[in-house]
Structure formats: C-alpha cells, structure tokens
Design a protein around this motif. Structure first.
Motif, mmCIF file in Angstrom:
data_model
loop_
_atom_site.group_PDB
_atom_site.id
_atom_site.type_symbol
_atom_site.label_atom_id
_atom_site.label_comp_id
_atom_site.label_asym_id
_atom_site.label_seq_id
_atom_site.Cartn_x
_atom_site.Cartn_y
_atom_site.Cartn_z
ATOM 1 N N LEU A 146 14.985 9.671 41.920
ATOM 2 C CA LEU A 146 14.703 8.245 41.783
ATOM 3 C C LEU A 146 15.393 7.718 40.521
ATOM 4 O O LEU A 146 15.237 8.289 39.449
ATOM 5 C CB LEU A 146 13.200 8.001 41.692
ATOM 6 C CG LEU A 146 12.378 8.469 42.887
ATOM 7 C CD1 LEU A 146 10.885 8.372 42.586
ATOM 8 C CD2 LEU A 146 12.715 7.652 44.124
ATOM 9 N N GLN A 147 16.128 6.650 40.678
ATOM 10 C CA GLN A 147 16.823 6.019 39.555
ATOM 11 C C GLN A 147 16.318 4.595 39.402
ATOM 12 O O GLN A 147 16.582 3.742 40.253
ATOM 13 C CB GLN A 147 18.332 6.029 39.804
ATOM 14 C CG GLN A 147 19.144 5.435 38.673
ATOM 15 C CD GLN A 147 19.049 6.272 37.413
ATOM 16 O OE1 GLN A 147 19.216 7.487 37.449
ATOM 17 N NE2 GLN A 147 18.784 5.625 36.284
ATOM 18 N N ALA A 148 15.610 4.361 38.313
ATOM 19 C CA ALA A 148 15.023 3.040 38.064
ATOM 20 C C ALA A 148 15.838 2.281 37.027
ATOM 21 O O ALA A 148 16.467 2.880 36.153
ATOM 22 C CB ALA A 148 13.580 3.180 37.599
ATOM 23 N N LEU A 174 12.481 -5.125 38.427
ATOM 24 C CA LEU A 174 12.756 -3.696 38.387
ATOM 25 C C LEU A 174 13.316 -3.257 39.734
ATOM 26 O O LEU A 174 12.930 -3.761 40.782
ATOM 27 C CB LEU A 174 11.482 -2.912 38.090
ATOM 28 C CG LEU A 174 10.698 -3.292 36.830
ATOM 29 C CD1 LEU A 174 9.503 -2.356 36.663
ATOM 30 C CD2 LEU A 174 11.581 -3.262 35.603
ATOM 31 N N SER A 175 14.215 -2.288 39.662
ATOM 32 C CA SER A 175 14.788 -1.700 40.873
ATOM 33 C C SER A 175 14.674 -0.188 40.790
ATOM 34 O O SER A 175 14.720 0.387 39.703
ATOM 35 C CB SER A 175 16.266 -2.077 41.022
ATOM 36 O OG SER A 175 16.449 -3.467 41.115
ATOM 37 N N CYS A 176 14.539 0.460 41.930
ATOM 38 C CA CYS A 176 14.486 1.918 41.968
ATOM 39 C C CYS A 176 15.124 2.397 43.256
ATOM 40 O O CYS A 176 14.663 2.047 44.351
ATOM 41 C CB CYS A 176 13.046 2.404 41.874
ATOM 42 S SG CYS A 176 12.871 4.188 42.019
ATOM 43 N N TYR A 236 6.947 3.309 36.048
ATOM 44 C CA TYR A 236 7.478 4.465 36.760
ATOM 45 C C TYR A 236 7.580 4.160 38.251
ATOM 46 O O TYR A 236 6.643 3.643 38.861
ATOM 47 C CB TYR A 236 6.574 5.680 36.580
ATOM 48 C CG TYR A 236 6.476 6.184 35.168
ATOM 49 C CD1 TYR A 236 5.497 5.719 34.309
ATOM 50 C CD2 TYR A 236 7.374 7.149 34.696
ATOM 51 C CE1 TYR A 236 5.395 6.187 33.013
ATOM 52 C CE2 TYR A 236 7.274 7.626 33.402
ATOM 53 C CZ TYR A 236 6.290 7.137 32.565
ATOM 54 O OH TYR A 236 6.205 7.595 31.278
ATOM 55 N N CYS A 237 8.694 4.528 38.809
ATOM 56 C CA CYS A 237 8.896 4.428 40.250
ATOM 57 C C CYS A 237 8.358 5.697 40.919
ATOM 58 O O CYS A 237 8.511 6.797 40.381
ATOM 59 C CB CYS A 237 10.398 4.276 40.523
ATOM 60 S SG CYS A 237 10.840 4.271 42.263
ATOM 61 N N TRP A 242 8.732 11.263 41.068
ATOM 62 C CA TRP A 242 8.676 10.222 40.053
ATOM 63 C C TRP A 242 10.039 10.017 39.419
ATOM 64 O O TRP A 242 10.781 10.982 39.169
ATOM 65 C CB TRP A 242 7.685 10.607 38.963
ATOM 66 C CG TRP A 242 6.281 10.712 39.444
ATOM 67 C CD1 TRP A 242 5.637 11.826 39.878
ATOM 68 C CD2 TRP A 242 5.334 9.635 39.560
ATOM 69 N NE1 TRP A 242 4.346 11.524 40.240
ATOM 70 C CE2 TRP A 242 4.134 10.191 40.064
ATOM 71 C CE3 TRP A 242 5.379 8.268 39.285
ATOM 72 C CZ2 TRP A 242 2.999 9.414 40.291
ATOM 73 C CZ3 TRP A 242 4.255 7.501 39.510
ATOM 74 C CH2 TRP A 242 3.081 8.072 40.009
ATOM 75 N N GLY A 243 10.340 8.786 39.136
ATOM 76 C CA GLY A 243 11.525 8.488 38.365
ATOM 77 C C GLY A 243 11.203 8.500 36.883
ATOM 78 O O GLY A 243 10.037 8.528 36.481
#
Length: 114
Positions: free
Chosen positions: A3-5, A19-21, A93-94, A104-105
């Motif tokens: 996951l990349q947030a 926010l983006s993930c 956290y994503c 989890w990111g």
C-alpha cells in the motif's frame, strides 16, 4: 499486498486535504479498503472504510466532513477531508483487508492548525 499512501500535510482549521492509497500485488476480488488514524498517545481508530461494492462506513466524528471513495480499476482508495479540525491531527494509515487478513501502508501525517 503493498500500500502506497500520499496526500498528508499541514492545513489550517476549516481547510481540506485529500489522501490517496494505491494497492498493488496480490489483490483479491473481495476486499475492503479503509483509513485509520492514530493520534499521539491514543489507539489507532477507524476513520472510514469502503467495500469493493461501494458500501461505506464512517466514524461518527467525521460523518458529513469526510468522504471515502475508491477506483477499483486502479485499486486505489481516496479520503476527501473537508472542514478539518485540530482534533483530526494524527497519522493516517491506509488499510487493505481481505479474508480476515489486514495489510497496512506507512502512515501519512495530517496536521490541522487552529
């Protein structure tokens, strides 16, 4: 699953952030994606979640201010945060969940100044 947030930052009270993930790797067809936050000295708490079918769930504290959405083609979840308050300050956290397994990111800091 990785996951990349992105999208955290510093904003004044009343402002907005998005926010983006993006999830990558072994993405399964049935999954839930969401955002949690953790303030200093406090437990990590759910902010919002969304199923692949679009069913959403929000913490009472953010209802009417935050909107979660997702692009299934991009395996990406978004959190639009409006009318931000100083108490929204936390690390966000994503999360990706599928068949009871959580990924989890790395957290992204959101700071709301008064």
């Amino acid at each position: 699953v990785q996951l990349q947030a992105s999208g955290g930052g510093l904003v004044q009270a009343g402002g907005s952030l998005r926010l983006s993930c993006a999830a990558s790797g072994s993405i399964l067809n049935i999954n839930v994606m969401g955002w949690y936050h953790q303030a200093p000295g406090k437990q990590r708490e759910l902010v919002a979640s969304i199923t692949k079918g679009g069913t959403t769930n929000y913490a009472d504290s953010v209802k009417g201010r935050f909107t979660i959405s997702r692009d299934n083609a991009k395996n990406t979840v978004y959190l639009q945060m409006n009318s931000l308050k100083p108490e929204d300050t936390a690390v966000y956290y994503c999360q990706y969940r599928s068949y009871g397994i959580d990924y989890w990111g790395k957290g992204t800091q959101v700071t709301v100044s008064s």
